[in-house]
Design a protein around this motif. Sequence first.
Motif, PDB file in Angstrom:
ATOM      1  N   UNK A 113      32.357 109.713  55.057  1.00  0.00           N
ATOM      2  CA  UNK A 113      31.507 109.998  53.894  1.00  0.00           C
ATOM      3  C   UNK A 113      32.268 109.896  52.571  1.00  0.00           C
ATOM      4  N   UNK A 114      33.571 110.085  52.589  1.00  0.00           N
ATOM      5  CA  UNK A 114      34.369 110.037  51.363  1.00  0.00           C
ATOM      6  C   UNK A 114      34.773 108.610  50.986  1.00  0.00           C
ATOM      7  N   UNK A 115      34.460 107.625  51.813  1.00  0.00           N
ATOM      8  CA  UNK A 115      34.908 106.248  51.593  1.00  0.00           C
ATOM      9  C   UNK A 115      34.008 105.531  50.577  1.00  0.00           C
ATOM     10  N   UNK A 116      34.580 105.171  49.461  1.00  0.00           N
ATOM     11  CA  UNK A 116      33.823 104.502  48.406  1.00  0.00           C
ATOM     12  C   UNK A 116      33.322 103.123  48.801  1.00  0.00           C
ATOM     13  N   UNK A 117      34.114 102.389  49.576  1.00  0.00           N
ATOM     14  CA  UNK A 117      33.658 101.068  50.038  1.00  0.00           C
ATOM     15  C   UNK A 117      32.407 101.213  50.893  1.00  0.00           C
ATOM     16  N   UNK A 118      32.400 102.199  51.769  1.00  0.00           N
ATOM     17  CA  UNK A 118      31.225 102.428  52.622  1.00  0.00           C
ATOM     18  C   UNK A 118      30.001 102.754  51.771  1.00  0.00           C
ATOM     19  N   UNK A 119      30.181 103.604  50.787  1.00  0.00           N
ATOM     20  CA  UNK A 119      29.045 104.006  49.951  1.00  0.00           C
ATOM     21  C   UNK A 119      28.411 102.817  49.240  1.00  0.00           C
ATOM     22  N   UNK A 120      29.212 101.821  48.914  1.00  0.00           N
ATOM     23  CA  UNK A 120      28.700 100.638  48.218  1.00  0.00           C
ATOM     24  C   UNK A 120      28.037  99.642  49.166  1.00  0.00           C
TER      25      UNK A 120
END
Length: 115
Positions: free
Chosen positions: A86-93
């Motif tokens: 959940x903390x991964x910025x690449x995943x969030x994008x």
Amino acid sequence: MATKAFSFDPYIMKGMTYDLYLDLTRDLLSEGKTTGPNQGAELVDYTKLNLQRMERLNKTIEVLAELENKVMAIGTKQTWLCITEAWCGDAAQNLPLFARLADSNKNITFKLVLR
């Protein structure tokens, strides 16, 4: 010597849907937590930001027609498996796009597993 073939089946079985992933992220944030063993304040802050990003992208993302047409043309059953936190910025994008694309074709199952 025969080698055993690797199978993703156990990971797929443990996988969650994108909606469950969002629910998990919300639930953890309500407790001041994030996914994974490191519960540092910095990662919790990234998780808050990423949830906001994903919720915004869920509402605003526009898929190019050419890409959507290619995904809709997939005629065989597929599982798209994403390893995330959940903390991964690449995943969030990226997760909102993959979820939207997978939703456009009943042959695609999109699953997420925590690393």
